[in-house]
Write a protein that holds these residues in place. Structure first.
Motif, PDB file in Angstrom:
ATOM      1  N   PHE A  19      29.442  53.279  39.392  1.00  6.09           N
ATOM      2  CA  PHE A  19      28.585  52.352  38.365  1.00  6.09           C
ATOM      3  C   PHE A  19      29.493  51.687  37.512  1.00  6.09           C
ATOM      4  CE2 PHE A  19      29.577  56.461  36.260  1.00  6.09           C
ATOM      5  CZ  PHE A  19      30.113  56.196  35.076  1.00  6.09           C
ATOM      6  N   ARG A  20      28.991  50.783  36.533  1.00  2.00           N
ATOM      7  CA  ARG A  20      29.931  50.128  35.525  1.00  2.00           C
ATOM      8  C   ARG A  20      29.258  50.059  34.438  1.00  2.00           C
ATOM      9  NH1 ARG A  20      30.221  43.706  37.585  1.00  2.00           N
ATOM     10  NH2 ARG A  20      27.925  43.093  37.160  1.00  2.00           N
ATOM     11  N   ARG A  21      29.830  49.864  33.374  1.00  4.78           N
ATOM     12  CA  ARG A  21      29.190  49.494  31.909  1.00  4.78           C
ATOM     13  C   ARG A  21      30.104  48.647  31.118  1.00  4.78           C
ATOM     14  NH1 ARG A  21      30.034  55.391  31.076  1.00  4.78           N
ATOM     15  NH2 ARG A  21      31.905  55.717  29.686  1.00  4.78           N
ATOM     16  N   ASN A  22      29.478  48.016  30.342  1.00  2.00           N
ATOM     17  CA  ASN A  22      30.010  47.131  29.180  1.00  2.00           C
ATOM     18  C   ASN A  22      30.845  48.072  28.300  1.00  2.00           C
ATOM     19  OD1 ASN A  22      29.169  44.710  30.504  1.00  2.00           O
ATOM     20  ND2 ASN A  22      27.307  44.617  29.135  1.00  2.00           N
ATOM     21  N   GLN A  60      29.983  44.020  49.984  1.00  2.91           N
ATOM     22  CA  GLN A  60      28.610  44.622  49.341  1.00  2.91           C
ATOM     23  C   GLN A  60      27.832  45.063  50.448  1.00  2.91           C
ATOM     24  OE1 GLN A  60      26.529  42.323  46.713  1.00  2.91           O
ATOM     25  NE2 GLN A  60      26.310  43.843  45.247  1.00  2.91           N
ATOM     26  N   PHE A  61      27.234  46.149  50.102  1.00  2.98           N
ATOM     27  CA  PHE A  61      26.093  46.586  50.804  1.00  2.98           C
ATOM     28  C   PHE A  61      24.953  45.868  50.529  1.00  2.98           C
ATOM     29  CE2 PHE A  61      28.738  50.502  50.652  1.00  2.98           C
ATOM     30  CZ  PHE A  61      28.885  50.886  51.879  1.00  2.98           C
ATOM     31  N   TYR A  74      18.040  55.086  46.572  1.00  4.19           N
ATOM     32  CA  TYR A  74      18.511  56.159  47.261  1.00  4.19           C
ATOM     33  C   TYR A  74      19.990  56.316  47.017  1.00  4.19           C
ATOM     34  CZ  TYR A  74      14.038  57.785  49.073  1.00  4.19           C
ATOM     35  OH  TYR A  74      12.824  57.976  49.231  1.00  4.19           O
ATOM     36  N   ALA A  75      20.671  55.268  47.514  1.00  4.12           N
ATOM     37  CA  ALA A  75      22.308  54.778  47.330  1.00  4.12           C
ATOM     38  C   ALA A  75      22.661  55.155  45.991  1.00  4.12           C
ATOM     39  CB  ALA A  75      22.560  53.397  47.451  1.00  4.12           C
ATOM     40  N   THR A  76      22.047  55.030  45.119  1.00  2.00           N
ATOM     41  CA  THR A  76      22.230  55.375  43.443  1.00  2.00           C
ATOM     42  C   THR A  76      22.165  57.012  43.360  1.00  2.00           C
ATOM     43  OG1 THR A  76      21.687  53.300  42.483  1.00  2.00           O
ATOM     44  CG2 THR A  76      21.717  55.290  41.074  1.00  2.00           C
ATOM     45  N   TYR A  77      21.323  57.564  43.986  1.00  2.00           N
ATOM     46  CA  TYR A  77      21.072  59.104  43.755  1.00  2.00           C
ATOM     47  C   TYR A  77      22.446  59.916  44.533  1.00  2.00           C
ATOM     48  CZ  TYR A  77      19.133  63.594  44.490  1.00  2.00           C
ATOM     49  OH  TYR A  77      19.059  65.255  44.617  1.00  2.00           O
ATOM     50  N   ILE A  78      22.607  59.252  45.590  1.00  4.78           N
ATOM     51  CA  ILE A  78      23.921  59.962  46.435  1.00  4.78           C
ATOM     52  C   ILE A  78      25.158  59.734  45.682  1.00  4.78           C
ATOM     53  CG2 ILE A  78      25.306  59.312  48.552  1.00  4.78           C
ATOM     54  CD1 ILE A  78      22.757  58.545  50.083  1.00  4.78           C
ATOM     55  N   LEU A  79      25.397  58.764  45.184  1.00  3.90           N
ATOM     56  CA  LEU A  79      26.362  58.117  44.491  1.00  3.90           C
ATOM     57  C   LEU A  79      26.482  59.186  43.113  1.00  3.90           C
ATOM     58  CD1 LEU A  79      26.866  54.600  44.555  1.00  3.90           C
ATOM     59  CD2 LEU A  79      28.461  56.305  45.553  1.00  3.90           C
ATOM     60  N   ASN A  80      25.129  59.164  42.333  1.00  4.87           N
ATOM     61  CA  ASN A  80      25.266  60.185  41.371  1.00  4.87           C
ATOM     62  C   ASN A  80      25.482  61.696  41.751  1.00  4.87           C
ATOM     63  OD1 ASN A  80      22.275  58.508  39.536  1.00  4.87           O
ATOM     64  ND2 ASN A  80      24.533  58.180  39.934  1.00  4.87           N
ATOM     65  N   LEU A  81      24.938  62.147  42.754  1.00  5.48           N
ATOM     66  CA  LEU A  81      25.290  63.676  43.300  1.00  5.48           C
ATOM     67  C   LEU A  81      26.676  63.872  43.367  1.00  5.48           C
ATOM     68  CD1 LEU A  81      22.456  64.205  45.984  1.00  5.48           C
ATOM     69  CD2 LEU A  81      22.735  65.373  43.934  1.00  5.48           C
ATOM     70  N   PRO A 127      28.024  46.574  41.562  1.00  3.00           N
ATOM     71  CA  PRO A 127      27.338  47.878  42.145  1.00  3.00           C
ATOM     72  C   PRO A 127      27.190  47.897  43.669  1.00  3.00           C
ATOM     73  CG  PRO A 127      26.144  47.147  40.329  1.00  3.00           C
ATOM     74  CD  PRO A 127      26.868  46.135  40.539  1.00  3.00           C
ATOM     75  N   PHE A 128      27.268  48.844  44.416  1.00  5.31           N
ATOM     76  CA  PHE A 128      27.340  48.828  45.769  1.00  5.31           C
ATOM     77  C   PHE A 128      28.172  48.107  46.584  1.00  5.31           C
ATOM     78  CE2 PHE A 128      23.208  49.434  43.922  1.00  5.31           C
ATOM     79  CZ  PHE A 128      22.903  50.672  43.895  1.00  5.31           C
TER      80      PHE A 128
END
Length: 272
Positions: free
Chosen positions: A15-18, A82-83, A95-102, A56-57
């Motif tokens: 992830f990224r954030r300002n 990029q994916f 789903y990809a976000t959830y995998i990375l969060n896990l 992202p991704f």
């Protein structure tokens, strides 16, 4: 003073954030140094030279100043891709976000991930190539249980060791009970037999050897219920990205369709 060194590495943007007015913090899953947070000065500027590599991704080969403690720094990018399917599809994105969060929750920052880096990259690749995102995600969830300190016994009956009878999952016994011992746990899950089959299969399947298999929506729903209960009761984890997926699943369940995923382990498996 914190040690630092200039290194090349492969990475996946988590992830990224300002940060401040023009800067950005980017968390990257690296193949050598675990998860690292990178400080990028001027990343919000229109002409930032590494802009495409921190989307992202994105997966890329980076070069940077790796710090043992605190923030690290990116200096250059040798290649980045990029994916695309994941980036352009809300469901795949979730789903990809959830995998990375896990992965972000399962491993402490800066702890090398060993084979897990390649496993996560392969999971995202499969989702991007059109494999069923929900099933690939279940594989990651089930195989991550060991990392979370939950090691359900899925090889055989926890009581007698038999493998030739029908199984059900028992939270009290921490694994499978064969039909002869169901009476030992009245609160066993009373799970769908096909869902139990996939729970066992997905605990050992190699993501690099996936081919194809069909899974009916009712089996997917039953498997999801088992995995969700294990995560809620044994892991104690409910992520926001998972809650979003649950809402999507409720929505999507009204649209019957066959799910596609590919285990080489059982070439003939079909959810008949």
């Amino acid at each position: 003073m914190a040690e630092h060194r200039f290194e090349d590495f492969n990475g996946l943007v988590i992830f990224r954030r300002n940060y401040k007015e023009k800067d950005m913090l980017v968390k990257i899953l690296t193949d050598r140094f675990g998860k690292k947070m990178f400080y990028l000065r001027g990343a919000n500027s229109p002409r930032f030279r590494m802009a495409a590599a921190i989307l992202p991704f994105t997966k890329a080969e980076y070069g940077g100043d790796i710090r043992d403690d605190g923030l690290s720094f990116l200096n250059n990018v040798k290649s980045a891709s990029q994916f695309q399917a994941i980036s352009n599809d809300l469901f795949l994105n979730a789903y990809a976000t959830y995998i990375l969060n896990l992965i972000d929750v399962a491993f402490p920052d800066s702890q090398p991930l060993g084979f897990w880096y390649g496993r996560i990259e392969q999971a995202l690749t499969l989702i991007d190539e059109g494999f069923d995102a929900a099933m690939i995600t279940h594989i990651i969830e089930i195989q991550l249980l060991q990392v979370f300190g939950v090691q359900p016994h899925l090889e055989s009956c926890v009581v007698c060791g038999r493998t030739d009878l029908a199984f059900d999952y028992s939270e009290s016994y921490g694994g499978l009970l064969c039909q002869r011992h169901w009476h030992l746990d009245p609160n066993r899950l009373h799970a769908n037999s096909r869902a139990i089959y996939y729970l066992r299969l997905f605990s050992v399947i190699d993501l690099f050897k996936i081919q194809s298999v069909t899974v009916k929506p009712e089996t997917e729903a039953a498997l999801k219920a088992i995995v969700d209960q294990i995560y809620q009761n044994s892991v104690g984890l409910v992520l926001k990205s998972k809650q979003f997926i649950d809402k999507m699943f409720t929505f999507d369940s009204a649209m019957p369709k066959l799910k596609k995923v590919a285990p080489e382990i059982d070439r003939s498996s079909k959810d008949d």
